[in-house]
Design a protein around this motif. Structure first.
Motif, mmCIF file in Angstrom:
data_model
loop_
_atom_site.group_PDB
_atom_site.id
_atom_site.type_symbol
_atom_site.label_atom_id
_atom_site.label_comp_id
_atom_site.label_asym_id
_atom_site.label_seq_id
_atom_site.Cartn_x
_atom_site.Cartn_y
_atom_site.Cartn_z
ATOM 1 N N ASP A 30 0.799 -1.220 0.000
ATOM 2 C CA ASP A 30 0.000 0.000 0.000
ATOM 3 C C ASP A 30 0.837 1.278 0.000
ATOM 4 O OD1 ASP A 30 -2.884 -1.076 2.014
ATOM 5 O OD2 ASP A 30 -2.362 -1.329 -0.099
ATOM 6 N N ASP A 31 2.133 1.173 0.246
ATOM 7 C CA ASP A 31 2.965 2.375 0.379
ATOM 8 C C ASP A 31 3.329 2.991 -0.966
ATOM 9 O OD1 ASP A 31 4.953 1.496 3.332
ATOM 10 O OD2 ASP A 31 2.900 2.227 3.082
ATOM 11 N N TYR A 32 3.288 2.177 -2.012
ATOM 12 C CA TYR A 32 3.755 2.649 -3.312
ATOM 13 C C TYR A 32 2.644 2.639 -4.348
ATOM 14 C CZ TYR A 32 8.763 2.337 -2.144
ATOM 15 O OH TYR A 32 9.996 2.532 -1.615
ATOM 16 N N GLY A 33 2.799 3.485 -5.342
ATOM 17 C CA GLY A 33 2.021 3.329 -6.550
ATOM 18 C C GLY A 33 2.682 2.275 -7.420
ATOM 19 N N GLY A 47 4.508 5.739 -20.035
ATOM 20 C CA GLY A 47 3.583 5.277 -19.012
ATOM 21 C C GLY A 47 2.266 4.873 -19.621
ATOM 22 N N VAL A 48 1.694 3.786 -19.126
ATOM 23 C CA VAL A 48 0.427 3.268 -19.620
ATOM 24 C C VAL A 48 -0.676 3.457 -18.585
ATOM 25 C CG1 VAL A 48 -0.787 1.202 -20.395
ATOM 26 C CG2 VAL A 48 1.577 1.583 -21.094
ATOM 27 N N ALA A 49 -0.418 3.001 -17.361
ATOM 28 C CA ALA A 49 -1.430 3.095 -16.309
ATOM 29 C C ALA A 49 -0.747 3.003 -14.960
ATOM 30 C CB ALA A 49 -2.458 1.965 -16.440
ATOM 31 N N CYS A 50 -1.388 3.580 -13.952
ATOM 32 C CA CYS A 50 -0.833 3.530 -12.599
ATOM 33 C C CYS A 50 -1.954 3.455 -11.579
ATOM 34 C CB CYS A 50 0.044 4.738 -12.330
ATOM 35 S SG CYS A 50 0.907 4.622 -10.760
ATOM 36 N N LEU A 51 -1.655 2.786 -10.472
ATOM 37 C CA LEU A 51 -2.622 2.619 -9.390
ATOM 38 C C LEU A 51 -1.932 2.897 -8.066
ATOM 39 C CD1 LEU A 51 -5.285 1.440 -8.107
ATOM 40 C CD2 LEU A 51 -4.199 -0.795 -8.272
ATOM 41 N N ILE A 52 -2.566 3.735 -7.244
ATOM 42 C CA ILE A 52 -2.093 3.946 -5.875
ATOM 43 C C ILE A 52 -3.128 3.334 -4.955
ATOM 44 C CG2 ILE A 52 -1.469 5.621 -4.107
ATOM 45 C CD1 ILE A 52 -0.622 7.523 -6.313
ATOM 46 N N ASN A 53 -2.743 2.262 -4.271
ATOM 47 C CA ASN A 53 -3.715 1.473 -3.515
ATOM 48 C C ASN A 53 -4.349 2.232 -2.364
ATOM 49 O OD1 ASN A 53 -4.243 -1.175 -4.522
ATOM 50 N ND2 ASN A 53 -2.111 -1.672 -4.139
ATOM 51 N N TYR A 54 -3.554 3.010 -1.646
ATOM 52 C CA TYR A 54 -4.079 3.568 -0.397
ATOM 53 C C TYR A 54 -5.177 4.591 -0.620
ATOM 54 C CZ TYR A 54 -0.996 7.689 -0.918
ATOM 55 O OH TYR A 54 -0.371 8.826 -1.355
ATOM 56 N N SER A 72 -5.851 -4.327 -8.614
ATOM 57 C CA SER A 72 -4.932 -5.019 -7.718
ATOM 58 C C SER A 72 -5.658 -6.054 -6.886
ATOM 59 C CB SER A 72 -4.218 -4.024 -6.800
ATOM 60 O OG SER A 72 -5.146 -3.427 -5.901
ATOM 61 N N ASP A 73 -4.907 -7.041 -6.465
ATOM 62 C CA ASP A 73 -5.356 -8.048 -5.495
ATOM 63 C C ASP A 73 -4.388 -7.927 -4.327
ATOM 64 O OD1 ASP A 73 -5.901 -10.281 -3.959
ATOM 65 O OD2 ASP A 73 -6.290 -11.564 -5.696
ATOM 66 N N ASN A 74 -4.770 -7.146 -3.323
ATOM 67 C CA ASN A 74 -3.820 -6.824 -2.259
ATOM 68 C C ASN A 74 -3.325 -8.039 -1.482
ATOM 69 O OD1 ASN A 74 -4.259 -4.270 -3.146
ATOM 70 N ND2 ASN A 74 -5.044 -3.457 -1.230
ATOM 71 N N PRO A 75 -4.181 -8.991 -1.104
ATOM 72 C CA PRO A 75 -3.655 -10.155 -0.377
ATOM 73 C C PRO A 75 -2.595 -10.916 -1.172
ATOM 74 C CG PRO A 75 -6.018 -10.045 -0.146
ATOM 75 C CD PRO A 75 -5.640 -9.041 -1.209
ATOM 76 N N LYS A 76 -2.641 -10.810 -2.495
ATOM 77 C CA LYS A 76 -1.665 -11.505 -3.328
ATOM 78 C C LYS A 76 -0.518 -10.593 -3.767
ATOM 79 C CE LYS A 76 -4.943 -14.853 -5.273
ATOM 80 N NZ LYS A 76 -5.531 -15.406 -6.522
ATOM 81 N N ASN A 77 -0.529 -9.333 -3.303
ATOM 82 C CA ASN A 77 0.505 -8.367 -3.720
ATOM 83 C C ASN A 77 0.665 -8.356 -5.241
ATOM 84 O OD1 ASN A 77 0.955 -7.704 -1.074
ATOM 85 N ND2 ASN A 77 3.128 -8.171 -1.099
ATOM 86 N N THR A 78 -0.451 -8.350 -5.926
ATOM 87 C CA THR A 78 -0.434 -8.466 -7.385
ATOM 88 C C THR A 78 -1.232 -7.333 -8.013
ATOM 89 O OG1 THR A 78 -0.251 -10.865 -7.247
ATOM 90 C CG2 THR A 78 -1.006 -9.959 -9.341
ATOM 91 N N GLY A 99 6.855 2.741 -7.058
ATOM 92 C CA GLY A 99 7.513 3.880 -6.453
ATOM 93 C C GLY A 99 6.503 4.810 -5.830
ATOM 94 N N PRO A 100 6.965 5.814 -5.110
ATOM 95 C CA PRO A 100 6.050 6.752 -4.468
ATOM 96 C C PRO A 100 5.281 7.588 -5.497
ATOM 97 C CG PRO A 100 8.313 7.463 -4.205
ATOM 98 C CD PRO A 100 8.370 6.101 -4.818
ATOM 99 N N GLU A 101 3.968 7.691 -5.306
ATOM 100 C CA GLU A 101 3.118 8.512 -6.180
ATOM 101 C C GLU A 101 3.285 8.167 -7.648
ATOM 102 O OE1 GLU A 101 1.692 10.027 -2.799
ATOM 103 O OE2 GLU A 101 0.937 10.527 -4.800
ATOM 104 N N CYS A 102 3.430 6.892 -7.937
ATOM 105 C CA CYS A 102 3.563 6.375 -9.302
ATOM 106 C C CYS A 102 4.870 6.745 -9.988
ATOM 107 C CB CYS A 102 2.396 6.816 -10.183
ATOM 108 S SG CYS A 102 0.822 6.029 -9.758
ATOM 109 N N ALA A 103 5.806 7.330 -9.299
ATOM 110 C CA ALA A 103 7.133 7.542 -9.877
ATOM 111 C C ALA A 103 7.872 6.207 -9.894
ATOM 112 C CB ALA A 103 7.907 8.560 -9.049
ATOM 113 N N PRO A 104 8.379 5.783 -11.038
ATOM 114 C CA PRO A 104 8.980 4.441 -11.139
ATOM 115 C C PRO A 104 10.388 4.378 -10.559
ATOM 116 C CG PRO A 104 9.095 5.530 -13.252
ATOM 117 C CD PRO A 104 8.370 6.463 -12.353
ATOM 118 N N HIS A 105 10.512 3.818 -9.362
ATOM 119 C CA HIS A 105 11.817 3.646 -8.745
ATOM 120 C C HIS A 105 12.336 2.234 -8.931
ATOM 121 C CE1 HIS A 105 11.845 7.281 -5.780
ATOM 122 N NE2 HIS A 105 11.379 7.607 -6.953
ATOM 123 N N TYR A 106 11.435 1.275 -9.004
ATOM 124 C CA TYR A 106 11.812 -0.127 -9.148
ATOM 125 C C TYR A 106 11.108 -0.683 -10.386
ATOM 126 C CZ TYR A 106 13.006 0.631 -4.259
ATOM 127 O OH TYR A 106 13.528 1.130 -3.100
#
Length: 117
Positions: A30-33, A47-54, A72-78, A99-106
């Motif tokens: 939940d910490d990252y987009g 960029g195509v699409a982004c989701l911020i869970n929280y 997203s499927d949060n229990p599956k981290n997917t 990454g934070p706020e959909c910025a791609p860090h990883y």
């Protein structure tokens, strides 16, 4: 260690559908987009699409609005990218990124999507 593993790419005819999956590990989901990017031959990554869970924020590139859905499927981290009404111009390597706020860090290693006409 942050890891992002994509799956679900392949070859499909124009008008068809594919669903990409990205399994995330090594961080609190939940910490990252988490977003999807793509890179076609000879073109820059976009960029195509982004989701911020929280907060449920989603964003789509204009070129895929109404055709692609990120979820997203949060229990599956997917995170998923459902791609419908695919076009030959959607052909690219699709990358999952976090990454934070959909910025791609990883980044994941990518999944090839090929749409034939």
């Amino acid at each position: 260690e942050v890891q992002l593993v994509e799956s679900g790419g392949g070859l499909v005819q124009a008008g068809g559908s594919l669903r990409l999956s990205c399994v995330a590990s090594g961080f609190t989901f939940d910490d990252y987009g988490i977003g999807w990017f793509r890179q076609a031959p000879g073109k820059e990554r976009e960029g195509v699409a982004c989701l911020i869970n929280y907060d449920g924020f989603t964003h789509y590139a204009d070129s895929v609005k109404g055709r692609f859905t990120i979820s997203s499927d949060n229990p599956k981290n997917t995170v998923y990218l459902q791609m419908n009404s695919l076009k030959p111009e959607d052909t690219a390597v699709y990358y999952c990124a976090a990454g934070p706020e959909c910025a791609p860090h990883y980044w994941g290693h990518g999944a090839q999507v090929t749409v034939s006409s």
